[in-house]
Design a protein around this motif. Structure first.
Motif, mmCIF file in Angstrom:
data_model
loop_
_atom_site.group_PDB
_atom_site.id
_atom_site.type_symbol
_atom_site.label_atom_id
_atom_site.label_comp_id
_atom_site.label_asym_id
_atom_site.label_seq_id
_atom_site.Cartn_x
_atom_site.Cartn_y
_atom_site.Cartn_z
ATOM 1 N N LEU A 25 0.586 -1.387 0.130
ATOM 2 C CA LEU A 25 0.158 -0.011 0.253
ATOM 3 C C LEU A 25 0.509 1.342 -0.025
ATOM 4 O O LEU A 25 0.497 2.328 -0.969
ATOM 5 C CB LEU A 25 -1.285 -0.035 0.835
ATOM 6 C CG LEU A 25 -2.361 -0.918 0.781
ATOM 7 C CD1 LEU A 25 -2.616 -1.198 2.385
ATOM 8 C CD2 LEU A 25 -2.421 -0.571 0.044
ATOM 9 N N LYS A 26 2.086 1.276 0.726
ATOM 10 C CA LYS A 26 3.002 2.394 0.582
ATOM 11 C C LYS A 26 3.382 2.682 -0.510
ATOM 12 O O LYS A 26 3.481 3.912 -1.274
ATOM 13 C CB LYS A 26 4.226 1.823 2.017
ATOM 14 C CG LYS A 26 3.505 2.727 3.703
ATOM 15 C CD LYS A 26 4.495 1.905 3.927
ATOM 16 C CE LYS A 26 3.887 2.349 5.603
ATOM 17 N NZ LYS A 26 5.143 2.229 6.510
ATOM 18 N N PHE A 96 -9.362 8.272 -4.974
ATOM 19 C CA PHE A 96 -8.737 7.923 -3.517
ATOM 20 C C PHE A 96 -8.953 6.667 -3.322
ATOM 21 O O PHE A 96 -7.999 5.786 -3.296
ATOM 22 C CB PHE A 96 -9.060 8.946 -2.887
ATOM 23 C CG PHE A 96 -9.041 10.085 -2.899
ATOM 24 C CD1 PHE A 96 -7.700 10.349 -3.660
ATOM 25 C CD2 PHE A 96 -9.487 10.733 -1.985
ATOM 26 C CE1 PHE A 96 -7.712 11.627 -3.324
ATOM 27 C CE2 PHE A 96 -9.044 12.483 -2.224
ATOM 28 C CZ PHE A 96 -8.353 12.811 -3.286
ATOM 29 N N GLY A 97 -10.229 5.529 -3.549
ATOM 30 C CA GLY A 97 -10.008 4.278 -3.103
ATOM 31 C C GLY A 97 -9.737 3.673 -4.542
ATOM 32 O O GLY A 97 -9.238 2.401 -4.240
ATOM 33 N N LEU A 103 -11.320 2.459 0.669
ATOM 34 C CA LEU A 103 -11.385 3.715 1.137
ATOM 35 C C LEU A 103 -12.772 3.968 2.137
ATOM 36 O O LEU A 103 -13.671 3.235 2.618
ATOM 37 C CB LEU A 103 -12.336 5.779 0.300
ATOM 38 C CG LEU A 103 -12.466 6.486 0.254
ATOM 39 C CD1 LEU A 103 -11.207 7.193 0.533
ATOM 40 C CD2 LEU A 103 -13.112 7.393 -0.483
ATOM 41 N N PHE A 104 -12.831 4.696 3.389
ATOM 42 C CA PHE A 104 -13.559 4.755 4.155
ATOM 43 C C PHE A 104 -14.639 6.124 4.459
ATOM 44 O O PHE A 104 -13.646 7.171 4.720
ATOM 45 C CB PHE A 104 -13.415 4.099 6.025
ATOM 46 C CG PHE A 104 -12.243 2.886 6.046
ATOM 47 C CD1 PHE A 104 -12.552 1.934 6.382
ATOM 48 C CD2 PHE A 104 -11.324 3.194 5.452
ATOM 49 C CE1 PHE A 104 -12.296 0.778 6.397
ATOM 50 C CE2 PHE A 104 -9.921 2.005 5.743
ATOM 51 C CZ PHE A 104 -11.042 0.565 5.183
ATOM 52 N N VAL A 105 -15.467 6.009 5.022
ATOM 53 C CA VAL A 105 -16.692 7.395 4.250
ATOM 54 C C VAL A 105 -17.540 7.587 5.887
ATOM 55 O O VAL A 105 -18.022 6.345 5.923
ATOM 56 C CB VAL A 105 -17.490 7.606 3.618
ATOM 57 C CG1 VAL A 105 -18.376 8.642 3.586
ATOM 58 C CG2 VAL A 105 -16.615 7.261 2.274
ATOM 59 N N PRO A 117 -6.545 4.258 3.922
ATOM 60 C CA PRO A 117 -5.667 3.088 4.778
ATOM 61 C C PRO A 117 -4.562 4.528 5.328
ATOM 62 O O PRO A 117 -4.110 3.545 6.892
ATOM 63 C CB PRO A 117 -5.094 2.350 3.657
ATOM 64 C CG PRO A 117 -5.786 1.999 2.469
ATOM 65 C CD PRO A 117 -6.725 3.767 2.169
ATOM 66 N N GLU A 118 -3.929 5.245 4.856
ATOM 67 C CA GLU A 118 -2.835 5.887 6.075
ATOM 68 C C GLU A 118 -2.953 6.540 6.901
ATOM 69 O O GLU A 118 -2.775 7.280 8.299
ATOM 70 C CB GLU A 118 -2.414 6.835 4.718
ATOM 71 C CG GLU A 118 -1.498 5.717 3.341
ATOM 72 C CD GLU A 118 -0.565 7.499 2.801
ATOM 73 O OE1 GLU A 118 -1.437 8.300 2.684
ATOM 74 O OE2 GLU A 118 0.385 7.364 1.885
#
Length: 469
Positions: A25-26, A96-97, A103-105, A117-118
């Motif tokens: 992910l990074k 972004f997702g 992605l979280f909303v 996730p960061e």
């Protein structure tokens, strides 16, 4: 993730994201940000940041002409207002997702916030369902950096011989003088989050049952996670094409470098630089250089010193391999597009080829259409979760009357062609299937009243009995 250790100590939790997943992910986050690991320090290998283009195009198609309608009650009207506030940000959310895979909303009291996730720590999940998550929220005031950790989880407990699963939210705040340090714990009352509770009471439905889902929505890319098979986290949509993205940057950089170095060069004898009859014997190099500057020679003319009695002059015109290089670049683009889910030939530098008939276009675009269909399904699932979270939030804080609601989604056709649609509707008019004023209203921008008036004016007038009007 400078807040990870603090969150683990504070809430007595442990991140369940594998080190392999975290590294991937990074790496992908750096690629999306235009900082891939293959950039060279001498600037010979640059990046066209095509990963960003992939995510942006996918988000554009996914949210094309999106319509979100919430109806059914006063609660539905309030929910509609909340979604309308963020309507023009939804495309950014999808991008972004796609870039981060997940992605979280989440409701924030005034609307909806997003988290990549960061900015989260996954601490508990079961069968692809997230049960525990820590969000990080930050702001700066003067020279101080404030951080809030918000821990969401379901907790299984037994009450009166029955198993219940209430939902809890815990908040902790910290302050620091450096963005690289989470700092010391501070009371919520001393921050902008003063209206939040450190620990909420158990959150359940009015009938005492467990909530239908967590108080946040999750957008996850459709492809399977082959790095951590059981993880509910998605993968960046270009993760399978990282090697090709590197090759694309190399191919582009070499082509651009060749073009940059292709300028014509003229090698001319020093004696050709001087006016006729000028005696150059005995003159210093500085004097000769000054003389050349005064002559204002083109920058592509390079001075050489002749070694024989003849004057030396040569033009160098480097030959470009642009067509061959573009062919290789387009092959890479096609391979990248296929790996991320698009039809072959969707991404090219020159033009889309091989599309001969409408049937072939439809067939060749089928893979792209399926990708966008999958993305839209994931977006709907995310928004449904976010809307449900908003409804629960409204219950907890008395923001809107309780009531049922129904969400309807509508999306634009990604294969829509206005000229084809115009021709088809005119055929309907000619066949008498629809009145002409409908066509003029739909395609000519007329109001219904003006369109009907124009059609009526154009109708031939019936002759009277004596030929008079």
């Amino acid at each position: 993730m400078i807040f990870k250790k603090q969150a683990e100590d504070e809430f007595k939790i442990k991140s369940v994201v594998s080190s392999e997943m975290d590294r991937e992910l990074k790496c992908c986050a750096g690629i999306y940000a235009g900082k891939p690991p293959w950039l060279s320090k001498d600037n010979r290998i640059r990046t066209v940041n095509f990963a960003k283009s992939i995510c942006s195009e996918t988000a554009r198609l996914t949210t094309l002409a999106i319509g979100i309608q919430i109806e059914g009650s006063a609660r539905a009207n309030w929910l509609q207002e909340q979604i309308d506030k963020v309507y023009f940000r939804i495309r950014h959310w999808v991008e972004f997702g796609c870039a981060y895979g997940t992605l979280f909303v989440k409701p924030n009291g005034e609307g909806l916030d997003i988290f990549t996730p960061e900015d989260v720590i996954l601490v508990d999940y079961d069968n692809q369902s997230i049960k525990g998550l820590v969000f990080r929220d930050t702001y700066t005031e003067g020279d101080k950096f404030y951080t809030r950790l918000e821990y969401h989880r379901f907790v299984e407990v037994w009450q009166d011989g029955k198993r219940v699963c209430p939902y809890y939210i815990s908040n902790r705040a910290y302050v620091s003088k450096s963005a690289d340090d989470i700092g010391k714990k501070i009371a919520l009352e001393k921050t902008k989050w003063a209206d939040m509770m450190e620990d909420t009471p158990p959150i359940l439905k009015a009938n005492g049952e467990r909530l239908d889902g967590p108080m946040f929505g999750v957008f996850r890319t459709p492809q399977a996670n082959n790095i951590d098979l059981s993880s509910p986290m998605g993968l960046p949509m270009y993760v399978e094409a990282i090697e090709e993205l590197r090759d694309l940057d190399v191919a582009y950089s070499r082509n651009a470098g060749e073009i940059f170095d292709s300028e014509k060069i003229v090698l001319a004898d020093d004696r050709l630089m001087m006016p006729d009859g000028m005696n150059i014997k005995g003159r210093t190099a500085i004097e000769l250089e000054k003389q050349r500057e005064e002559m204002k020679l083109p920058h592509y003319v390079k001075n050489v010193f002749g070694s024989d009695s003849k004057d030396f002059y040569q033009e160098i015109n480097p030959q470009l391999n642009t067509e061959e290089r573009l062919s290789g670049i387009n092959a890479l683009l096609s391979q990248i597009g296929y790996k991320v889910g698009y039809s072959n030939g969707y991404f090219v530098f020159n033009e889309k080829t091989g599309m001969v008939t409408a049937t072939q276009v439809e067939a060749d675009d089928r893979r792209t259409i399926q990708l966008i269909k999958d993305m839209r399904d994931k977006l709907q699932d995310c928004l449904n979760g976010a809307i449900y979270a908003l409804s629960v939030y409204a219950d907890l804080n008395g923001l809107a009357p309780a009531g049922l609601y129904e969400v309807t989604y509508d999306f634009g056709d990604i294969t829509y062609n206005r000229e084809e649609d115009r021709a088809r509707w005119w055929q309907y008019v000619m066949q008498g299937k629809v009145p002409a004023w409908v066509y003029f209203q739909k395609f000519e921008g007329m109001s219904e009243e003006d369109a009907k008036a124009m059609v009526e004016e154009a109708q031939p007038k019936e002759p009277t009995l004596f030929g008079e009007e």
